[in-house]
Write a protein that holds these residues in place. Structure first.
Motif, PDB file in Angstrom:
ATOM      1  N   ILE A   6     -17.752  15.824  64.412  1.00 53.16           N
ATOM      2  CA  ILE A   6     -17.414  16.604  65.609  1.00 53.16           C
ATOM      3  C   ILE A   6     -16.353  15.847  66.392  1.00 53.16           C
ATOM      4  O   ILE A   6     -16.538  14.681  66.739  1.00 53.16           O
ATOM      5  CB  ILE A   6     -18.649  16.846  66.493  1.00 53.16           C
ATOM      6  N   GLU A   8     -12.259  16.321  68.747  1.00 51.80           N
ATOM      7  CA  GLU A   8     -11.235  17.147  69.357  1.00 51.80           C
ATOM      8  C   GLU A   8     -10.014  17.299  68.448  1.00 51.80           C
ATOM      9  O   GLU A   8      -9.448  18.379  68.339  1.00 51.80           O
ATOM     10  CB  GLU A   8     -10.794  16.535  70.696  1.00 51.80           C
ATOM     11  N   CYS A   9      -9.597  16.225  67.797  1.00 43.08           N
ATOM     12  CA  CYS A   9      -8.326  16.216  67.055  1.00 43.08           C
ATOM     13  C   CYS A   9      -8.468  15.802  65.595  1.00 43.08           C
ATOM     14  O   CYS A   9      -7.460  15.628  64.907  1.00 43.08           O
ATOM     15  CB  CYS A   9      -7.336  15.285  67.745  1.00 43.08           C
ATOM     16  N   ASN A  10      -9.685  15.599  65.116  1.00 45.66           N
ATOM     17  CA  ASN A  10      -9.945  15.117  63.755  1.00 45.66           C
ATOM     18  C   ASN A  10      -9.336  13.740  63.528  1.00 45.66           C
ATOM     19  O   ASN A  10      -8.751  13.453  62.482  1.00 45.66           O
ATOM     20  CB  ASN A  10      -9.431  16.107  62.703  1.00 45.66           C
ATOM     21  N   PHE A  29     -15.897  19.801  62.422  1.00 46.15           N
ATOM     22  CA  PHE A  29     -15.522  20.711  63.500  1.00 46.15           C
ATOM     23  C   PHE A  29     -14.413  20.066  64.313  1.00 46.15           C
ATOM     24  O   PHE A  29     -14.547  18.932  64.769  1.00 46.15           O
ATOM     25  CB  PHE A  29     -16.708  21.020  64.412  1.00 46.15           C
ATOM     26  N   GLU A  31     -12.148  20.702  67.668  1.00 47.23           N
ATOM     27  CA  GLU A  31     -12.155  21.529  68.871  1.00 47.23           C
ATOM     28  C   GLU A  31     -10.781  22.073  69.229  1.00 47.23           C
ATOM     29  O   GLU A  31     -10.637  23.235  69.616  1.00 47.23           O
ATOM     30  CB  GLU A  31     -12.722  20.714  70.033  1.00 47.23           C
ATOM     31  N   ASP A  32      -9.738  21.255  69.134  1.00 48.10           N
ATOM     32  CA  ASP A  32      -8.399  21.667  69.532  1.00 48.10           C
ATOM     33  C   ASP A  32      -7.790  22.550  68.442  1.00 48.10           C
ATOM     34  O   ASP A  32      -7.550  22.079  67.321  1.00 48.10           O
ATOM     35  CB  ASP A  32      -7.524  20.430  69.752  1.00 48.10           C
ATOM     36  N   ARG A  36      -6.335  21.884  63.984  1.00 47.49           N
ATOM     37  CA  ARG A  36      -7.216  22.354  62.920  1.00 47.49           C
ATOM     38  C   ARG A  36      -6.572  22.355  61.541  1.00 47.49           C
ATOM     39  O   ARG A  36      -7.236  22.651  60.553  1.00 47.49           O
ATOM     40  CB  ARG A  36      -7.770  23.731  63.287  1.00 47.49           C
ATOM     41  N   ASP A  47     -16.169  26.388  62.056  1.00 51.53           N
ATOM     42  CA  ASP A  47     -15.706  26.808  63.376  1.00 51.53           C
ATOM     43  C   ASP A  47     -16.834  26.852  64.394  1.00 51.53           C
ATOM     44  O   ASP A  47     -16.627  27.265  65.530  1.00 51.53           O
ATOM     45  CB  ASP A  47     -15.010  28.168  63.300  1.00 51.53           C
ATOM     46  N   ASP A  48     -18.028  26.394  63.992  1.00 51.31           N
ATOM     47  CA  ASP A  48     -19.187  26.414  64.886  1.00 51.31           C
ATOM     48  C   ASP A  48     -20.114  25.259  64.508  1.00 51.31           C
ATOM     49  O   ASP A  48     -20.915  25.378  63.578  1.00 51.31           O
ATOM     50  CB  ASP A  48     -19.927  27.751  64.767  1.00 51.31           C
ATOM     51  N   TRP A  49     -19.989  24.153  65.226  1.00 51.27           N
ATOM     52  CA  TRP A  49     -20.792  22.978  64.872  1.00 51.27           C
ATOM     53  C   TRP A  49     -22.275  23.211  65.093  1.00 51.27           C
ATOM     54  O   TRP A  49     -23.115  22.664  64.359  1.00 51.27           O
ATOM     55  CB  TRP A  49     -20.327  21.745  65.650  1.00 51.27           C
ATOM     56  N   LYS A  72     -18.058  13.254  74.820  1.00 55.22           N
ATOM     57  CA  LYS A  72     -19.222  14.109  74.569  1.00 55.22           C
ATOM     58  C   LYS A  72     -20.509  13.286  74.486  1.00 55.22           C
ATOM     59  O   LYS A  72     -21.406  13.567  73.696  1.00 55.22           O
ATOM     60  CB  LYS A  72     -19.025  14.926  73.291  1.00 55.22           C
TER      61      LYS A  72
END
Length: 447
Positions: A6, A8-10, A29, A31-32, A36, A47-49, A72
Motif C-alpha cells: 500500500i 502513494e507512488c509505488n 495498491f 493511491e496516486d 499507477r 484498485d481497492d486495498w 498512514k
C-alpha cells in the motif's frame, strides 16, 4: 507469502518485484493515479486495498501488509489491532517525521543536543524574524510528503539569500494555501545517518550507517532532490546506534512501531546534532541496504513479525547507490514531453550479478520493452558493493554504464567526500568504529 503493498507512488516497486520473482503472491495498491503505471506489466495491481484484506487474512502467518510512506500510521495501527501483520511504521512514526519540532523534542528527551529551530506558518513572519536574527539557516517544510525541492540550505552568513527566497515564496503563495516550516540553525560537520529495523519490541542488529548525497549536481550543487545517491554500511554503527536509536526504543515499543527508522545527524567537535527522522523505508536507501543483505526481505520481515531473532545477516564493506534519472527530475512539470516513455535498455554484456544490482523505480513493461513511467523521471538506482567506499563507487558506476536511456543523468561523485575525509573525521570524533579489513581471497596456488 501473500503480500499486499500500500502506497502513494509505488516507491517500493523494486522490493515488491523481488517478492514476486521469488515466488510470493503480491498485489499492490497505488493511491496516486499518476503513478499507477509504475512497474505496469511487472506487478499485479489492485484498485481497492480493502477488498484484498480477506485475501491477506486467509494466508494466516504468511499474510503481510507493507506500507511505503509515513502518512498512514493510524491505518497501520488499526490493521495491527485487527490482527494483520504490518510492516511500515505507526502513527507515532508519522508524527516523528512530519512534525519536526516534535521529532527534535523526542531526541532532546533521549539525551541529545538539538540545534535551535523556529517554526513558522507565515513567510512574512519568518522574514521579519530573520531580519532581527541575522544568520545562516536551513529552511525545511513540515509534512512527510512535502516537496524536498522547496527546502533550502542558506549560503550567506547574514541570511540575505534566505530572505530573498522567503519573499519569492510569499509572492507565489496561493490564496488559502497553508504553509508550515522551520528555520534551523545551520550546522557544520559530518552529515551521517543511523538506521535500524524495529520489530515492535527491539531493534534487530546490526544497525546501518549512511551518508546521503541530496543535491542534484556533483559538489553538492543544485536542487535538494531527496537523494541522488548514498553510501551505506552495516559495520561501525554501534556507537551511533547506542546514542541515537537505542534511547527511542521504549517510545517506539509503546506505539507498536514495526519497520525501518532512521535519524539523520550532524557530527562535529561539539557532539551529535540530530536533524530529522525518516520513519519509513528510504528511497533509494532500501535498495542500497538490500545489496548488503545476506537474506531476502521476506526473511527479515518474518523475523520482525515473529520476534524470533534479534539479528539480520549482512555483508561487510560498503554499498554505493547511484540514482539514475531523466529530465525533468526532480520536478514533475514537463515529464510527458521530456522523459516519459523513453526506452530503458540494459547492455547484453552486463553480467547477471550486475543486473541484480539494478533496482528500477519509475519504469513499466510495454510490449515487452522497458520504458520510463511515473511522474518525475526517477529511473532507478545502480548499486555497487566493495571493501572500500571508492571501490563501491567504481562498481556502481560500472553498473550504471550498463544502462542506456536517452538523456540519462547521474552523479559520479557519490562517496567522494566520505572517502575523502568524512569517514576519518567521524572516527576521530569517536562515532565510528572502523571494522577490520575484509579478508582477501587469493586464487589457489598452482601445483
Amino acid at each position: 507469502m501473500r503480500i499486499l503493498g500500500i502506497g502513494e507512488c509505488n516507491d517500493l516497486a523494486a522490493m515488491h518485484h523481488g517478492f514476486a520473482r521469488r515466488g510470493h503472491a503480491v498485489r499492490v495498491f497505488v493511491e496516486d493515479p499518476a503513478c499507477r503505471d509504475v512497474h505496469a506489466g511487472l506487478l499485479d495491481f489492485t484498485d481497492d486495498w480493502e477488498r484484498e484484506l480477506g485475501w491477506v487474512r486467509e494466508a494466516g502467518e504468511d499474510g503481510l501488509v507493507v506500507f511505503e510512506s509515513a502518512v498512514k500510521g493510524e491505518l497501520q495501527d488499526r490493521l495491527r489491532h485487527e490482527g494483520f501483520q504490518v510492516i511500515g511504521g505507526s502513527a507515532l512514526g508519522d508524527r516523528l517525521e512530519a512534525d519536526r519540532d516534535f521529532g527534535q523534542q523526542v531526541l532532546r528527551e533521549a539525551g541529545l543536543k538539538t540545534a535551535a529551530s523556529h517554526r513558522f506558518t507565515d513567510y512574512a513572519a519568518a522574514a521579519q524574524w530573520v531580519r532581527g536574527h541575522r544568520g545562516r539557516y536551513v529552511l525545511k517544510f513540515n509534512g512527510a510528503d512535502s516537496p524536498r525541492t522547496r527546502n533550502y540550505v542558506g549560503q550567506m552568513d547574514d541570511g540575505f539569500d534566505l530572505l530573498a527566497l522567503l519573499g519569492l515564496y510569499a509572492a507565489r503563495q496561493q490564496p488559502g494555501e497553508a504553509v508550515d516550516f522551520v528555520l534551523m540553525d545551520h550546522l557544520e560537520g559530518v552529515e551521517v545517518g543511523v538506521g535500524g529495523y524495529f520489530d515492535g519490541c527491539r531493534f534487530l542488529q546490526p544497525a546501518c550507517i549512511d551518508f546521503e548525497h541530496k543535491h542534484f549536481f556533483p559538489g553538492e550543487l543544485g536542487e535538494l532532490t531527496g537523494e541522488m545517491g548514498t553510501i551505506v554500511s552495516y559495520r561501525g554503527s554501534r556507537r551511533l546506534f547506542d546514542a541515537v536509536l537505542a534511547p527511542v526504543a521504549p517510545l517506539l515499543r509503546e506505539s507498536g512501531y514495526v519497520g525501518y527508522i532512521n535519524v539523520n545527524l550532524i557530527a562535529n567537535e561539539d557532539g551529535l546534532w540530530p536533524l530529522e527522522f525518516t520513519s519509513r523505508f528510504g528511497y533509494p536507501g532500501y535498495a542500497i541496504c538490500e545489496a548488503l543483505h545476506e537474506e531476502p526481505w521476506e526473511a527479515i520481515f518474518r523475523r520482525m513479525l515473529r520476534r524470533d531473532g534479534d539479528a539480520i545477516a549482512t555483508r561487510g564493506g560498503f554499498a554505493c547507490g547511484v540514482v539514475l534519472t531523466v529530465p525533468p527530475f526532480p520536478y514533475r512539470q514537463g515529464y510527458e514531453e521530456l522523459g516519459k516513455g523513453a526506452p530503458v535498455c540494459v547492455r547484453d554484456d552486463l553480467p547477471a550479478a550486475d543486473r541484480a544490482q539494478l533496482s528500477f523505480a519509475e519504469v513499466a513493461l510495454v510490449q515487452d520493452r522497458l520504458v520510463t513511467s511515473g511522474v518525475t523521471g526517477y529511473v532507478g538506482v545502480a548499486t555497487g558493493v566493495a571493501a572500500t567506499v571508492a571501490q563501491a563507487n567504481a562498481q556502481a558506476l560500472r553498473i550504471a554504464r550498463g544502462v542506456a536511456v536517452p538523456n540519462l543523468r547521474y552523479r559520479r561523485d557519490i562517496g567522494e567526500r566520505v572517502a575523502g575525509g568524512d569517514l576519518a573525521r567521524l572516527q576521530r570524533l569517536g562515532w565510528y568504529d572502523r571494522p577490520a579489513p575484509l579478508p582477501m581471497h587469493h586464487p589457489p596456488a598452482l601445483a
